[in-house]
Structures are given as C-alpha cells and as structure tokens.
Design a protein around this motif. Structure first.
Motif, PDB file in Angstrom:
ATOM      1  N   GLU A 158       0.811  -1.222   0.000  1.00  0.00           N
ATOM      2  CA  GLU A 158       0.000   0.000   0.000  1.00  0.00           C
ATOM      3  C   GLU A 158       0.840   1.267   0.000  1.00  0.00           C
ATOM      4  O   GLU A 158       0.412   2.309  -0.429  1.00  0.00           O
ATOM      5  N   SER A 159       2.113   1.108   0.465  1.00  0.00           N
ATOM      6  CA  SER A 159       2.919   2.323   0.571  1.00  0.00           C
ATOM      7  C   SER A 159       3.603   2.680  -0.744  1.00  0.00           C
ATOM      8  O   SER A 159       4.380   3.592  -0.807  1.00  0.00           O
ATOM      9  N   GLN A 160       3.302   1.940  -1.777  1.00  0.00           N
ATOM     10  CA  GLN A 160       4.083   2.104  -2.998  1.00  0.00           C
ATOM     11  C   GLN A 160       3.302   2.727  -4.142  1.00  0.00           C
ATOM     12  O   GLN A 160       3.473   2.334  -5.275  1.00  0.00           O
ATOM     13  N   LYS A 170       3.680   2.133  -8.133  1.00  0.00           N
ATOM     14  CA  LYS A 170       2.612   1.501  -8.899  1.00  0.00           C
ATOM     15  C   LYS A 170       2.377   2.286 -10.191  1.00  0.00           C
ATOM     16  O   LYS A 170       2.261   1.703 -11.274  1.00  0.00           O
ATOM     17  N   GLN A 171       2.354   3.609 -10.064  1.00  0.00           N
ATOM     18  CA  GLN A 171       2.159   4.439 -11.250  1.00  0.00           C
ATOM     19  C   GLN A 171       3.316   4.238 -12.228  1.00  0.00           C
ATOM     20  O   GLN A 171       3.108   4.131 -13.433  1.00  0.00           O
ATOM     21  N   LYS A 196       2.835   1.046 -14.021  1.00  0.00           N
ATOM     22  CA  LYS A 196       1.820   1.142 -15.078  1.00  0.00           C
ATOM     23  C   LYS A 196       2.399   1.831 -16.307  1.00  0.00           C
ATOM     24  O   LYS A 196       2.171   1.407 -17.436  1.00  0.00           O
ATOM     25  N   GLY A 241       4.305  -0.341 -18.394  1.00  0.00           N
ATOM     26  CA  GLY A 241       3.562  -1.305 -19.200  1.00  0.00           C
ATOM     27  C   GLY A 241       2.950  -2.450 -18.416  1.00  0.00           C
ATOM     28  O   GLY A 241       2.575  -3.468 -19.005  1.00  0.00           O
ATOM     29  N   ALA A 242       2.815  -2.297 -17.117  1.00  0.00           N
ATOM     30  CA  ALA A 242       2.187  -3.355 -16.336  1.00  0.00           C
ATOM     31  C   ALA A 242       0.694  -3.392 -16.626  1.00  0.00           C
ATOM     32  O   ALA A 242       0.073  -2.369 -16.885  1.00  0.00           O
ATOM     33  N   THR A 243       0.137  -4.585 -16.608  1.00  0.00           N
ATOM     34  CA  THR A 243      -1.286  -4.735 -16.873  1.00  0.00           C
ATOM     35  C   THR A 243      -2.082  -4.375 -15.622  1.00  0.00           C
ATOM     36  O   THR A 243      -3.118  -3.718 -15.703  1.00  0.00           O
ATOM     37  N   GLY A 244      -1.614  -4.844 -14.487  1.00  0.00           N
ATOM     38  CA  GLY A 244      -2.336  -4.584 -13.254  1.00  0.00           C
ATOM     39  C   GLY A 244      -1.470  -4.869 -12.075  1.00  0.00           C
ATOM     40  O   GLY A 244      -0.264  -5.030 -12.204  1.00  0.00           O
ATOM     41  N   TRP A 245      -2.088  -4.927 -10.912  1.00  0.00           N
ATOM     42  CA  TRP A 245      -1.306  -5.105  -9.709  1.00  0.00           C
ATOM     43  C   TRP A 245      -2.114  -5.871  -8.673  1.00  0.00           C
ATOM     44  O   TRP A 245      -3.337  -5.945  -8.760  1.00  0.00           O
TER      45      TRP A 245
END
Lengths: 714, 121
Positions: B85-87, B91-92, B95, B98-102
């Motif tokens: 949660e602290s990241q 995470k952005q 994305k 090119g990440a699809t999700g998390w």
C-alpha cells in the motif's frame, strides 16, 4: 504450521541476517546507496511476506522501519548512528517476535511494549510529514475488494473509452466486457468514431469506445472494480438508469437504439425512457438479449499473437534454477553413503589387485577413479563459505565494545574460504569465545591506547585462508598482548607449575587453554571467568584442528587455528600393531623412523628416541592398547607433532597412506580413551583411529605430576 | 496445454505461495528470483503471463516490465505487479512501464487467482 509458513520462517531468518549485515556495513559507509537499497529491500520483503503469511504483528512493526529507509532512499533522511542503533534494535525485536510465532504463541505485553518504544524513537527520526503519514497508515487496499451484493437488480449505462495503448499493457477490452457479462444481462454497443484515417492507423492500438447496458444486482463499486487496472487511463462513466423491474425488453431495445444512433446520448434522455414504465410492474423474469456489435470481433488478434509467441519456443527447456536448498540431513546421508562406497571401493581395489583378469582390474580402476571424483563432489556440496560465520561477529564486536567503552574495528578477510558445513557450525562458538577475549582482555580502552601511542580505535582482524587440506583461521588483535609474567605468576599460584619452572613462551601461552585459567583479576560479564579458552581448545581438538598462539607484549596477539577442511573423510597413515590395525591422522604425522632394536630405555615408563639430535619420547602402541601379540624384531616409530609437542608411536608395520572414512564407535564405546573412531579397511578389517590429541594431553598431565620430568618440547 | 505463468520475486516464500496457488488452479508456474533471472527464463520458455515483485536486487520489477515490453513477442503479455500500500508512486511507475495490473500485498489465494483469471485467457 503449514509448509509455506515454514519456508517463510527460514527465509525470514536469512532476511534478518542480511538486515543485520547491511546495517553494520552502512555504519562505515553511510552514503552507500547500494547498501541502503539492500536494507530497504530486506525490511520490505520481511514486511510483505509477514503480512502474506499471517504475521501481522511483524508486518505492522516492520512498516515504520521500512518507512524510515524509504526516506533515506529518497534522500529525505540521512543515516545516523541513532538510526543504525534503532534498526538493529528493530531487527532484534523482529527476531524475538518470530521466536514467539514459531512457538505459536502470542508475543507478551512486555515484548509489544518494547516494540512500541523502538517505534516511538524511530518516528522521532522521521521527517515530520512522513511521521504523520506513518502514524495513521491507510488500510490495505486490495486488488479485488470484496464485492458487496445488492439485492435489487438495477440497470446501468457504462460508457468506456479504454486508453489507446490498452493492448500494449497486456489488457484486452474484450476480457473486461466478458467480465461484465458475467455480472448480468449486458448489451454491448461499439462506437468506432475514434478510428483515424487508414494511413494513420496503428494496428496495436485500440480506437474504439463502448456503451454498455448492464442489468445487475451488483453495485456500482463492483462494476468499477472490473475496470480497476485501466480506470485511471480510461474515460469511464458508470451511470444508474433505473430499476430493472421497470425496464422490459421493449424499453431496453429503445435504449439500445438511442445508444447506437447517438454518439453521446445524454443520461437524462435515457432515464426518461425508463421512467414512464416505472408504473408498470414487471413480475416475470427478464428476458436476456445478448447483443453484440459485430465489429467488436474485429479487434486486432492480440490473443492469437500472444499464443503464437508462447508456443514459439516451448520446446526449449527451462534453464533451471541456479541453486537449490536441500535439507542438511540429506547431504549428511549422501556423505555417509559416499563413505560406505569408498569402503566398498577399497575392497574392490584389493580384490582386483590380487586378480589376474585384466578386464576386472580395468573396471576396478575406473570405479576407483569415479568414486574419488564422487567423493570430492559430495564433499564440495557440503562446503560453505566461512563468511556466514564471520558475519555475526560484526554485531558481537559492535555491541561488546560499546558495552565496555572501547572502540574496535573488526576487519575480516577470506570470507569466501570454504569449509565443511559441520566444521563451520562447530567453529562458531569457539570463535565467539576468542573474539570476546580479544575485546575484553586484548584491546585496551581508548585512553590506555592513546597513552601507549596507539591509534584510539583497536583492531581485530579475522582472516581465513586455505592451506592444503587445512583452513587457517587467524584472529589478530593489536591490543596489549599476552603478559607472560602474569601467566607465569597465575600458574604458580594455581599450582600448575613450580615457582622455579623454566617455561618457553609457547609453553606459557599453552597454559591459557587450561581449564579454570584466567589472568583477569576482575570477572566481567564478558569474560574472565576462566571458562572459555579450555572449551575453545576442546572444540578445536574435536575438529582435529590445532591452535597456535603468538603474542608480543603491547603489540598484540594472534591466535591461529588450523582446521581440517572436512571431518568425514581424512587422510590417515595405516599402521599395524600385532594383528591389529590403527590409523594416525596423516596431517600431524611428521616422519617415520626405524627403531633401533637395542635402544636404551629410560624415562617414565615411556621411551625416548634420538631423531637427528632431538630427543623425542615415544609410546609403544603395543603397551598402550594392551596388545598380547608378540612384538616384532624391527619396530618403527611414527613421529607426530601436535600442539608443539613431538611424540612417537612405536608400531610393528607402517602400511601406508589410507583414505579414512571416519565411523563413530557408538555410544557404548564413547568413553574409550585413546581412540576417536574407527574405519573399515579394504578387506573388511576394522582399524581404530588413534586419538593423538587425547593421548598427548594424557601424557602431559601424567608427566606434570610433581617429581616427574616434563615431556620434552622442541 | 496449461498456461505458463512466470512468478518473479526475491522472496522464496512468496514465490512458493504464488506457485502453489496457481498450480492448484491449473496453471504451470515458473519461478525467477529477480528481473535478470526472469529475462533469462522468458527467453527460454513459452510464458503466457508474468507476476512480478517490484523491489528486487539486480533488476527490479519496473526495469523488468520495461525490458519485457520491449520484446516484440511479449508486446501483449499480461504483467501483474505485486505492490504494497505504501508504494503508490511505484505503482504508477509500473503502469507507465507497461504493467497490466497489480495485486496489493497481503493477498490471499482467491484474490490471486481472480486477478490471473481477469487478465489471462
């Protein structure tokens, strides 16, 4: 406790070690970003894994520590001694929490209290903004939050324009639409108004947008969750049109028509279509229309392309993992089996040597070569770098020197030197004892050091290096050195030696390894109780190793440990006494000489032999082991050197070098003196392994009784 | 043929958990210990999806995602990152790479399978 959790605990132990080592390392190099990154990762992984495996207490605790290093990583905070101390305290606290969890009990109030204290201190170090954020950190956001069921079926209009690069992030709009369809009746209307002219079209992009009419019991949040990964980059509007009861097939078609014909149908317009029907109650089940615009199917065939790539080289084998973790019992078993194999192989070689069949002899030779190779390999599997043991001393030195008000730097060398796993395990405690001694007795206080013209901070050097089948481990300090006079006086007062005894420095140094011997007048909680060095000596003897001490007053002391690489198989010298066979460890054998048959006998029941001018006492193994077999006319003396003492063993025949697979004698014979184990020879005969260190100690003890001359040293 | 998922994490216990859960769910799982290792393994086997941690030695998750997306054959591969949660910033970044999700840690087996089902067919 399940398997996953056990693996997690094992991993956590590694992480804690990593955390400790890096934290200590950063003390000397506070701006090393690589180290900061490693510390952060260790805590981060600890936290993440803890929460995964239900250790929320640890996850919660680690959160703040992680935060601190996140700040350091981003340059918002610097590494201070206070932070290092708190990090180490946190590490210990986490270790404590793990211990409790392992025992499957809840940590006590006291432990929790200690943890809170650490955190309070830690928060004081954090930059203000971050500290506030830490104090109330957000509830975990889940990737797929629980979906709340909503009883009533409602109709929603969903307008969605995915980001153009949606395929390039690994998503597929069709998957999401399918997901919506699983939630209830769903009409899909595709708008292709975003399509560029053909020459500007990028086949990897998605230019479409959708209007979806969804009838579902789920609430808006659940619908939004479907788009969770793409929501930020999409244009997404989810609007409630009305109660599904008022929306029959006809109404629905009407809405679909509007959505298809208008590019941007206003929500009021759609609501207005449902509203007039709300008076009409629909009790029958809703017919479901599955309408889907054909052009949806014409999306670039991302999925097929993907599969094509996937199949492309599935024939190529996975490269495999570079290293594997194996329970140590399995390795022990392997080495055991290899030991058995070596014994059988020796029998095979012996049988082959007396055979005339050349084919058989050639096979036996090949087997021999393979067995040796297998043995070396099996042994090397058990080898570990000694650095794993060195690592924990950094902490020891740091804590102890702080406690005693000394400044000490620990330098380690040769961490990569490999030793057998069991040897490393058994070296840990002796090394701790010796380093404690260095810190307590060896290194002076800063004031004393400055007065003696030495640098303020003392230094302890721990080094390991290979020397043949031995590893030499030395512990060197630049402290006050061994005070031979003090040792002498102490030994006299304890009645170990007479006041007029003439002892060399080496002999005096040897005294510090005697039980109950300490020159320290004050017993501290670190050392000085006189237990320790004799334990060290015993452990090293058990490992088949040797200790050498060199020291210079006010310059420092070096303790050198010579440790054999492995304990399972040693090179031995096979000798025969009567009809019995014995093995002497080859590593301490100096030479073999013939015993002149008429050698003059004198001394304390033992005998002496003149070896090129040196008088060496020898023991007749015949007598020592009470053999009743007749003594041969020509005897040999095997001279060994142990603990600076030369000693001979008179035997009948020296048979030669022998690869000795050490077998324990079992509990029944564990207290038999003079024998440390046994091995099996090629023809199946048992040979006993002579416990040279024990015999030397025994003899020294005997001869030091008053009135008897001391054993000769050379 | 079962779909192959590459699980990238420096934490052995997380890899184990991911591997166990997804194998139970009928997928085939490969494991890699960091980004570098993952790239080697991607080169060899026919991987259909990647689940990666973000903080790893040698090559972190963000770099890994960038490297994977650069390769033509993985242009459309689903990549899920494991975050805490602290990241949020990370995470952005993921994305953007090119990440699809998390998936946010801690997660349970059901959540993991749900996410995999969402992006992999």
């Amino acid at each position: 406790m399940d398997r996953n959790q056990l693996i997690f605990f094992e991993e956590a132990r590694d992480l804690l070690t990593e955390l400790e080592e890096t934290t200590l390392a950063i003390e000397h190099d506070p701006e090393n970003m690589d180290l900061i990154g490693r510390i952060f990762r260790a805590i981060h992984t600890l936290k993440g894994s803890s929460s995964m495996f239900g250790c929320d207490v640890i996850a919660h605790f680690a959160h703040d520590v992680e935060n601190a290093f996140d700040c350091v990583r981003q340059g918002k905070m610097t590494v201070t001694p206070a932070l290092i101390t708190l990090t180490l305290a946190s590490r210990d606290h986490i270790a404590l929490l793990f211990q409790d969890l392992l025992k499957e009990k809840q940590p006590s109030e006291k432990v929790i209290g200690q943890g809170d204290e650490i955190l309070t201190e830690l928060r004081k170090l954090l930059p203000v903004a971050k500290a506030e954020q830490t104090a109330a950190h957000a509830a975990p956001e889940a990737g797929a939050p629980a979906r709340q069921a909503q009883q009533k079926k409602m109709v929603y209009r969903i307008r969605w324009r995915p980001p153009q690069n949606i395929y390039l992030t690994g998503s597929n709009p069709q998957y999401l639409i399918d997901e919506l369809k699983e939630m209830g009746a769903c009409e899909v209307i595709l708008h292709s108004d975003g399509l560029p002219p053909a020459d500007e079209l990028n086949p990897d992009f998605c230019y479409f947008r959708w209007d979806l009419l969804l009838t579902t019991e789920k609430d808006e949040r659940a619908i939004r969750d479907v788009f969770i990964f793409v929501e930020d980059d999409s244009e997404l509007r989810i609007e409630l049109l009305g109660d599904a009861d008022y929306c029959d097939q006809e109404t629905r078609q009407e809405i679909i028509d509007v959505l298809t014909s208008m590019e941007d149908a206003p929500i009021e317009h759609l609501k207005a279509i449902i509203a007039p029907h709300s008076v009409r109650m629909q009790s029958s089940a809703m017919p479901i229309i599955q309408q889907q615009h054909s052009s949806v199917q014409q999306q670039p065939s991302a999925q097929q392309q993907q599969q094509g790539a996937a199949q492309q080289d599935h024939k190529e084998k996975d490269k495999g993992i570079q290293s594997i973790k194996v329970p140590s019992e399995r390795l022990d078993k392997l080495v055991d089996l290899v030991g058995e194999l070596v014994i059988v192989q020796a029998r095979l070689s012996q049988a082959a040597s007396s055979s005339v069949d050349p084919a058989f002899r050639s096979i036996a030779e090949q087997v021999e070569a393979l067995v040796w190779e297998l043995r070396d390999n099996a042994m090397s599997i058990r080898m570990l770098p000694i650095g794993t043991t060195f690592g924990k001393f950094n902490r020891l030195v740091r804590d102890l020197s702080a406690e005693l008000g000394k400044e000490i730097q620990l330098v380690t060398e040769g961490e990569e030197t490999e030793l057998d796993k069991t040897v490393i395990e058994r070296l840990g405690d002796p090394l701790v004892h010796m380093i404690r001694n260095c810190i307590d007795h060896g290194i002076e206080t800063p004031a004393e050091r400055l007065a003696g013209g030495k640098p303020r901070a003392g230094m302890i050097r721990l080094s390991a290096v290979h020397a043949g089948s031995f590893v030499h481990i030395s512990i060197t300090d630049d402290g006050r050195g061994l005070d031979t006079e003090a040792i002498f006086n102490k030994a006299v007062s304890q009645g170990l030696i007479g006041p007029d005894a003439q002892l060399s420095n080496q002999e005096l140094y040897a005294l510090i390894f005697r039980p109950g011997f300490s020159t320290n007048t004050v017993v501290t909680n670190v050392s000085g109780r006189g237990v320790g060095m004799d334990v060290v000596r015993r452990s090293i003897d058990d490992l088949g190793g040797q200790i050498e001490v060199t020291s210079k007053l006010n310059k420092g002391t070096t303790i050198l440990l010579k440790i054999p690489l492995t304990m399972a198989i040693v090179e031995g010298l096979l000798v025969q006494v009567g009809r019995d066979y014995y093995i002497l460890p080859l590593s301490i054998v100096k030479e073999c000489v013939e015993l002149p048959s008429m050698e003059e006998r004198r001394g304390n029941g033992g005998e002496l032999i003149n070896v090129r001018g040196d008088i060496v006492p020898y023991i007749r193994l015949h007598d020592y082991f009470g053999s009743t077999d007749p003594v041969l006319e020509h005897e040999y003396v095997v001279i060994v050197e142990f603990d600076k003492t030369s000693l001979g063993f008179a035997v009948d025949v020296v048979c030669g070098q022998h690869q000795t697979v050490i077998k324990g004698l079992g509990a029944m014979y564990s207290d038999v003196k003079g024998v440390s184990g046994a091995t099996i020879l090629g023809d199946g005969t048992v040979a006993l392994i002579v416990d040279v260190p024990a015999i030397v100690t025994e003899i020294q003890h005997e001869v030091q009784q008053p009135g008897k001359p001391a054993l000769a040293y050379n | 043929m079962p779909k192959v998922i590459l699980s990238v994490d420096d934490s052995r216990s997380i890899r184990q958990m991911v591997s166990f859960t997804l194998t139970q769910a009928g997928y085939q799982v490969l494991e890699a210990v960091d980004g570098k290792d993952a790239l080697t393994k991607l080169a060899g086997a026919g991987v259909d999806m990647v689940i990666t941690d973000l903080n790893m030695p040698n090559m972190n998750g963000i770099e890994l995602i960038r490297e994977v997306r650069k390769q033509t054959k993985f242009k459309f591969i689903p990549i899920i990152m494991l975050t805490t949660e602290s990241q949020d910033a990370t995470k952005q970044e993921g994305k953007a790479a090119g990440a699809t999700g998390w998936i946010v840690k801690p997660f349970n087996a059901t959540q993991l399978v749900d996410v995999v089902k969402k992006v992999l067919r």
